[in-house]
Design a protein around this motif. Structure first.
Motif, PDB file in Angstrom:
ATOM      1  N   MET A   1      -7.267 -16.869  12.788  1.00  0.00           N
ATOM      2  CA  MET A   1      -7.694 -17.227  11.625  1.00  0.00           C
ATOM      3  C   MET A   1      -6.114 -17.311  10.862  1.00  0.00           C
ATOM      4  N   CYS A   2      -5.832 -17.782   9.470  1.00  0.00           N
ATOM      5  CA  CYS A   2      -4.748 -17.636   8.188  1.00  0.00           C
ATOM      6  C   CYS A   2      -3.128 -16.362   8.908  1.00  0.00           C
ATOM      7  N   ASP A   3      -2.215 -17.008   8.242  1.00  0.00           N
ATOM      8  CA  ASP A   3      -1.255 -15.239   8.455  1.00  0.00           C
ATOM      9  C   ASP A   3      -1.274 -14.869   7.626  1.00  0.00           C
ATOM     10  N   ASN A   4      -1.875 -15.778   6.664  1.00  0.00           N
ATOM     11  CA  ASN A   4      -2.119 -14.139   5.447  1.00  0.00           C
ATOM     12  C   ASN A   4      -3.059 -13.066   5.920  1.00  0.00           C
ATOM     13  N   GLU A   5      -4.047 -13.893   6.084  1.00  0.00           N
ATOM     14  CA  GLU A   5      -5.129 -12.757   7.346  1.00  0.00           C
ATOM     15  C   GLU A   5      -4.212 -11.167   8.250  1.00  0.00           C
ATOM     16  N   ASN A   6      -3.401 -12.490   8.733  1.00  0.00           N
ATOM     17  CA  ASN A   6      -2.787 -11.380   9.892  1.00  0.00           C
ATOM     18  C   ASN A   6      -1.803 -10.374   9.212  1.00  0.00           C
ATOM     19  N   TYR A   7      -1.258 -11.000   7.673  1.00  0.00           N
ATOM     20  CA  TYR A   7      -0.387 -10.310   7.326  1.00  0.00           C
ATOM     21  C   TYR A   7      -0.947  -8.889   6.829  1.00  0.00           C
ATOM     22  N   GLU A   8      -1.842  -9.376   5.783  1.00  0.00           N
ATOM     23  CA  GLU A   8      -3.136  -8.033   5.119  1.00  0.00           C
ATOM     24  C   GLU A   8      -3.116  -7.050   6.550  1.00  0.00           C
ATOM     25  N   ILE A   9      -4.149  -7.305   7.981  1.00  0.00           N
ATOM     26  CA  ILE A   9      -3.690  -7.108   9.183  1.00  0.00           C
ATOM     27  C   ILE A   9      -2.753  -5.377   8.871  1.00  0.00           C
ATOM     28  N   THR A  10      -1.369  -6.425   9.324  1.00  0.00           N
ATOM     29  CA  THR A  10      -0.357  -5.654   9.554  1.00  0.00           C
ATOM     30  C   THR A  10      -0.009  -4.854   8.306  1.00  0.00           C
ATOM     31  N   LEU A  11      -0.163  -5.172   7.178  1.00  0.00           N
ATOM     32  CA  LEU A  11       0.215  -3.759   5.623  1.00  0.00           C
ATOM     33  C   LEU A  11      -0.756  -3.062   6.153  1.00  0.00           C
ATOM     34  N   ARG A  12      -1.863  -3.169   7.118  1.00  0.00           N
ATOM     35  CA  ARG A  12      -2.869  -1.942   6.777  1.00  0.00           C
ATOM     36  C   ARG A  12      -2.848  -1.362   7.863  1.00  0.00           C
ATOM     37  N   LEU A  13      -2.279  -1.910   8.997  1.00  0.00           N
ATOM     38  CA  LEU A  13      -1.984  -1.179  10.722  1.00  0.00           C
ATOM     39  C   LEU A  13      -0.714   0.056  10.374  1.00  0.00           C
ATOM     40  N   ILE A  14      -0.016  -0.770   9.394  1.00  0.00           N
ATOM     41  CA  ILE A  14       1.340  -0.244   9.134  1.00  0.00           C
ATOM     42  C   ILE A  14       0.722   1.551   8.051  1.00  0.00           C
ATOM     43  N   GLU A  15      -0.015   1.082   7.479  1.00  0.00           N
ATOM     44  CA  GLU A  15      -1.113   1.909   6.528  1.00  0.00           C
ATOM     45  C   GLU A  15      -1.113   3.033   7.204  1.00  0.00           C
ATOM     46  N   ASP A  16      -2.550   2.261   7.799  1.00  0.00           N
ATOM     47  CA  ASP A  16      -3.490   3.551   8.888  1.00  0.00           C
ATOM     48  C   ASP A  16      -2.660   4.224  10.027  1.00  0.00           C
ATOM     49  N   ILE A  17      -2.268   3.250  10.569  1.00  0.00           N
ATOM     50  CA  ILE A  17      -1.724   4.119  11.988  1.00  0.00           C
ATOM     51  C   ILE A  17      -0.605   4.894  11.679  1.00  0.00           C
ATOM     52  N   PHE A  18       0.705   4.495  10.906  1.00  0.00           N
ATOM     53  CA  PHE A  18       1.893   4.875  10.774  1.00  0.00           C
ATOM     54  C   PHE A  18       2.398   5.473   9.536  1.00  0.00           C
ATOM     55  N   GLY A  19       1.221   5.570   8.733  1.00  0.00           N
ATOM     56  CA  GLY A  19       1.207   6.318   7.624  1.00  0.00           C
ATOM     57  C   GLY A  19       2.397   6.325   6.392  1.00  0.00           C
ATOM     58  N   ASP A  20       2.641   4.494   6.171  1.00  0.00           N
ATOM     59  CA  ASP A  20       3.313   4.491   5.548  1.00  0.00           C
ATOM     60  C   ASP A  20       2.697   3.482   4.182  1.00  0.00           C
ATOM     61  N   TYR A  21       2.934   4.196   3.479  1.00  0.00           N
ATOM     62  CA  TYR A  21       2.645   3.628   2.327  1.00  0.00           C
ATOM     63  C   TYR A  21       3.368   2.959   1.208  1.00  0.00           C
ATOM     64  N   ARG A  22       4.534   2.726   2.069  1.00  0.00           N
ATOM     65  CA  ARG A  22       6.131   1.986   0.636  1.00  0.00           C
ATOM     66  C   ARG A  22       5.391   0.216   0.232  1.00  0.00           C
ATOM     67  N   LYS A  23       5.127   0.168  -0.885  1.00  0.00           N
ATOM     68  CA  LYS A  23       4.750  -1.241  -0.813  1.00  0.00           C
ATOM     69  C   LYS A  23       5.465  -2.311  -0.845  1.00  0.00           C
ATOM     70  N   ILE A  24       5.241  -2.841   0.558  1.00  0.00           N
ATOM     71  CA  ILE A  24       6.230  -3.785   0.691  1.00  0.00           C
ATOM     72  C   ILE A  24       5.824  -5.612   0.298  1.00  0.00           C
ATOM     73  N   THR A  25       6.785  -5.844   0.047  1.00  0.00           N
ATOM     74  CA  THR A  25       7.096  -7.153  -0.964  1.00  0.00           C
ATOM     75  C   THR A  25       6.617  -8.159  -0.401  1.00  0.00           C
ATOM     76  N   GLY A  26       7.088  -8.684   1.025  1.00  0.00           N
ATOM     77  CA  GLY A  26       6.897  -9.730   1.831  1.00  0.00           C
ATOM     78  C   GLY A  26       7.642  -9.494   3.020  1.00  0.00           C
ATOM     79  N   LYS A  27       7.394 -10.523   3.785  1.00  0.00           N
ATOM     80  CA  LYS A  27       8.472 -10.586   5.518  1.00  0.00           C
ATOM     81  C   LYS A  27       9.982 -10.421   4.466  1.00  0.00           C
ATOM     82  N   ALA A  28      10.846 -10.124   5.903  1.00  0.00           N
ATOM     83  CA  ALA A  28      12.245 -10.106   5.710  1.00  0.00           C
ATOM     84  C   ALA A  28      12.969 -12.107   5.652  1.00  0.00           C
ATOM     85  N   ALA A  29      14.021 -11.795   5.106  1.00  0.00           N
ATOM     86  CA  ALA A  29      14.349 -13.728   5.380  1.00  0.00           C
ATOM     87  C   ALA A  29      14.795 -13.502   6.833  1.00  0.00           C
TER      88      ALA A  29
END
Length: 180
Positions: A1-29
């Motif tokens: 599956m593509c990187d965009n889906e991995n990115y979405e999964i990661t964002l969901r894991l950060i929210e659901d498992i770690f309870g961090d709901y800050r808005k992520i704007t993307g990967k760091a440099a």
């Protein structure tokens, strides 16, 4: 599956498992990403809308005093580059162990959270998706993401077989056109 889906999964894991709901704007440099490699930490670093850094990684190894110290130095280096609060999230497989016996002290605003995925639901999830496929139900992105995570959630001795089963299911999904 593509990187965009991995990115979405990661964002969901950060929210659901770690309870961090800050808005992520993307990967760091890349300069920030390379810090993880210098400390031999398998993680991706993300940046929030407030320019704070979130490091997310997964492990299936033991997490002890050496690893927590390594994470502390890693966080301090991230802070030195960015100057904003640092969050380090480590998601352990059900077979990793958490064995930290000392407290760490740091002057920087940093949190380190280690948590494990419970694997008891791996087989239930696999059966659920198999039933959806057998009943010719369309699978949405959450179902497909769950299918991707099943091998990681299972016990080490079953991972190879779980990967094979998930690939067989994936072939059926594609062949039957069951992607929503």
């Amino acid at each position: 599956m593509c990187d965009n889906e991995n990115y979405e999964i990661t964002l969901r894991l950060i929210e659901d498992i770690f309870g961090d709901y800050r808005k992520i704007t993307g990967k760091a440099a890349d300069e920030i990403q390379s810090i993880a490699g210098l400390h031999e930490i398998p993680a991706e670093v993300y940046i929030t809308e407030n320019n704070e850094l979130i490091s997310f990684g997964m492990t299936d190894k033991q997490f002890g005093n050496i690893e927590i110290e390594k994470c502390k130095r890693y966080g301090e280096d991230l802070y030195e580059k960015n100057g904003n609060p640092i969050s380090i999230y480590i998601l352990g497989s059900p077979h990793s162990t958490f064995n930290v016996t000392k407290e760490i002290e740091s002057e920087i605003p940093m949190i380190i959270i280690f948590t494990m995925i419970p694997y008891s639901s791996a087989y239930d999830t696999l059966r659920h998706i198999e039933n959806l496929v057998e009943n010719r139900k369309k699978l949405d992105s959450q179902d497909l993401n769950a299918l991707k995570l099943i091998p990681m959630m299972g016990p080490p001795e079953d991972r190879r077989q779980l990967r094979i089963e998930c690939l067989k299911i994936w072939k059926k999904i594609v062949k039957k056109g069951l992607i929503e």
